[in-house]
Design a protein around this motif. Structure first.
Motif, PDB file in Angstrom:
ATOM      1  N   ARG A  47       0.845  -1.196   0.000  1.00 50.31           N
ATOM      2  CA  ARG A  47       0.000   0.000   0.000  1.00 50.31           C
ATOM      3  C   ARG A  47       0.878   1.243   0.000  1.00 50.31           C
ATOM      4  NH1 ARG A  47      -5.319  -0.567   0.407  1.00 50.31           N
ATOM      5  NH2 ARG A  47      -6.207  -2.488   1.262  1.00 50.31           N
ATOM      6  N   ALA A  48       0.300   2.350  -0.457  1.00 45.46           N
ATOM      7  CA  ALA A  48       1.017   3.628  -0.461  1.00 45.46           C
ATOM      8  C   ALA A  48       0.042   4.727  -0.065  1.00 45.46           C
ATOM      9  CB  ALA A  48       1.600   3.916  -1.849  1.00 45.46           C
ATOM     10  N   ILE A  49       0.325   5.393   1.045  1.00 47.05           N
ATOM     11  CA  ILE A  49      -0.555   6.441   1.556  1.00 47.05           C
ATOM     12  C   ILE A  49       0.283   7.654   1.913  1.00 47.05           C
ATOM     13  CG2 ILE A  49      -2.242   7.062   3.328  1.00 47.05           C
ATOM     14  CD1 ILE A  49      -2.851   4.109   3.661  1.00 47.05           C
ATOM     15  N   SER A  50      -0.139   8.840   1.476  1.00 52.79           N
ATOM     16  CA  SER A  50       0.584  10.066   1.805  1.00 52.79           C
ATOM     17  C   SER A  50       0.693  10.203   3.323  1.00 52.79           C
ATOM     18  CB  SER A  50      -0.140  11.291   1.237  1.00 52.79           C
ATOM     19  OG  SER A  50       0.046  11.379  -0.160  1.00 52.79           O
ATOM     20  N   PRO A  51       1.835  10.683   3.816  1.00 53.22           N
ATOM     21  CA  PRO A  51       2.037  10.795   5.264  1.00 53.22           C
ATOM     22  C   PRO A  51       0.948  11.599   5.973  1.00 53.22           C
ATOM     23  CG  PRO A  51       4.126  11.068   4.131  1.00 53.22           C
ATOM     24  CD  PRO A  51       3.070  11.010   3.067  1.00 53.22           C
ATOM     25  N   ASP A  52       0.504  12.706   5.381  1.00 51.51           N
ATOM     26  CA  ASP A  52      -0.535  13.514   6.026  1.00 51.51           C
ATOM     27  C   ASP A  52      -1.836  12.730   6.189  1.00 51.51           C
ATOM     28  OD1 ASP A  52       1.220  15.590   6.176  1.00 51.51           O
ATOM     29  OD2 ASP A  52       0.330  16.771   4.555  1.00 51.51           O
ATOM     30  N   VAL A  53      -2.176  11.946   5.157  1.00 56.32           N
ATOM     31  CA  VAL A  53      -3.394  11.139   5.222  1.00 56.32           C
ATOM     32  C   VAL A  53      -3.226  10.015   6.238  1.00 56.32           C
ATOM     33  CG1 VAL A  53      -4.962   9.664   3.906  1.00 56.32           C
ATOM     34  CG2 VAL A  53      -3.968  11.693   2.826  1.00 56.32           C
ATOM     35  N   ALA A  54      -2.053   9.389   6.229  1.00 57.42           N
ATOM     36  CA  ALA A  54      -1.786   8.317   7.198  1.00 57.42           C
ATOM     37  C   ALA A  54      -1.887   8.834   8.628  1.00 57.42           C
ATOM     38  CB  ALA A  54      -0.399   7.724   6.941  1.00 57.42           C
ATOM     39  N   HIS A  55      -1.419  10.063   8.842  1.00 61.02           N
ATOM     40  CA  HIS A  55      -1.506  10.672  10.172  1.00 61.02           C
ATOM     41  C   HIS A  55      -2.964  10.850  10.588  1.00 61.02           C
ATOM     42  CE1 HIS A  55      -1.820  14.200  12.890  1.00 61.02           C
ATOM     43  NE2 HIS A  55      -0.805  13.622  13.494  1.00 61.02           N
ATOM     44  N   ASP A  56      -3.785  11.385   9.667  1.00 64.20           N
ATOM     45  CA  ASP A  56      -5.204  11.581   9.986  1.00 64.20           C
ATOM     46  C   ASP A  56      -5.907  10.249  10.242  1.00 64.20           C
ATOM     47  OD1 ASP A  56      -5.038  14.293   9.830  1.00 64.20           O
ATOM     48  OD2 ASP A  56      -5.865  14.467   7.813  1.00 64.20           O
ATOM     49  N   LEU A  57      -5.542   9.225   9.472  1.00 69.54           N
ATOM     50  CA  LEU A  57      -6.133   7.907   9.696  1.00 69.54           C
ATOM     51  C   LEU A  57      -5.789   7.394  11.092  1.00 69.54           C
ATOM     52  CD1 LEU A  57      -5.401   6.233   6.240  1.00 69.54           C
ATOM     53  CD2 LEU A  57      -7.659   6.724   7.172  1.00 69.54           C
ATOM     54  N   ALA A  58      -4.536   7.606  11.498  1.00 72.35           N
ATOM     55  CA  ALA A  58      -4.113   7.152  12.827  1.00 72.35           C
ATOM     56  C   ALA A  58      -4.817   7.940  13.931  1.00 72.35           C
ATOM     57  CB  ALA A  58      -2.599   7.285  12.958  1.00 72.35           C
ATOM     58  N   VAL A  59      -4.941   9.251  13.742  1.00 73.19           N
ATOM     59  CA  VAL A  59      -5.562  10.106  14.753  1.00 73.19           C
ATOM     60  C   VAL A  59      -7.013   9.702  14.996  1.00 73.19           C
ATOM     61  CG1 VAL A  59      -6.396  12.452  15.187  1.00 73.19           C
ATOM     62  CG2 VAL A  59      -4.043  12.084  14.424  1.00 73.19           C
TER      63      VAL A  59
END
Length: 212
Positions: A131-143
């Motif tokens: 998978r490949a997810i932009s860091p900003d999006v990955a951060h929001d997903l984690a939050v």
């Protein structure tokens, strides 16, 4: 294959309704020895047709396009080819939108403002089965991972709030009592971490729950 033979390039189909975006992607990919753009499409319906015709290794898919959306196209392509590898390219960073894309069958979710830095590695990663997810999006997903998402009914209520309707009008449109609408709004506020209707609409839009 002989020792001197070149590896077969990753074949890419790019889907976006903006010609300048497609041209930029093509220019970036064409400088790579291990990948090549084999086709373009301007909307979801054309993306499906081009996928059937070209059978690309990777599809780069915009989300918001006229006619059939990118999410609908992803679902259709995955019905045609369950192992199709699709990488979303979008201007919308919301975690809710990213989750919808992944559930539709996307293997990656990149923001267009990160294309120059992240696209090539993302294509290679998705082609390799990752998978490949932009860091900003990955951060929001984690939050927001531990917070319950808005339900379809709650999104419907909030969409009418965004259109300026009062609780009584929303209840009439959704065939619900005013007290039920108030209860939905209380739950929406809690899930989004807000205290009022305006802030709820702002946060829900940013996170990708509401159409832009």
């Amino acid at each position: 294959m002989s020792a001197d033979a070149l590896p077969v390039p990753i074949r890419v189909l790019t889907v976006d309704d903006h010609p300048m975006v497609r041209d930029g992607i093509i220019a970036l990919i064409d400088r790579q020895s291990d990948m090549a753009v084999v086709g373009e499409a301007v909307d979801g319906a054309e993306a499906i047709a081009r996928f059937r015709e070209l059978d690309p290794d990777i599809v780069l898919m915009d989300v918001q396009m006229p006619g059939m959306s990118g999410l609908e196209a992803i679902e259709a392509i995955r019905r045609i080819a369950p192992d199709a590898r699709i990488l979303v390219l979008t201007t919308y960073p919301g975690d809710a939108q990213a989750i919808r894309a992944m559930r539709a069958g996307a293997a990656g979710y990149l923001l267009k403002n990160c294309i120059r830095r992240e696209l090539l590695d993302a294509i290679r990663s998705v082609h390799a089965g990752r998978r490949a997810i932009s860091p900003d999006v990955a951060h929001d997903l984690a939050v927001h991972a531990l917070v319950d998402p808005l339900t379809e009914r709650e999104v419907a209520v909030l969409r009418l709030v965004a259109e300026g309707h009062a609780n009584k009008q929303i209840g009439w449109r959704l065939d619900l009592s005013t007290d039920t609408i108030k209860a939905h709004l209380k739950t929406i506020f809690a899930k989004l971490g807000v205290d009022d209707r305006t802030h709820a609409v702002t946060v829900a839009t940013r996170r990708g729950y509401l159409d832009r």
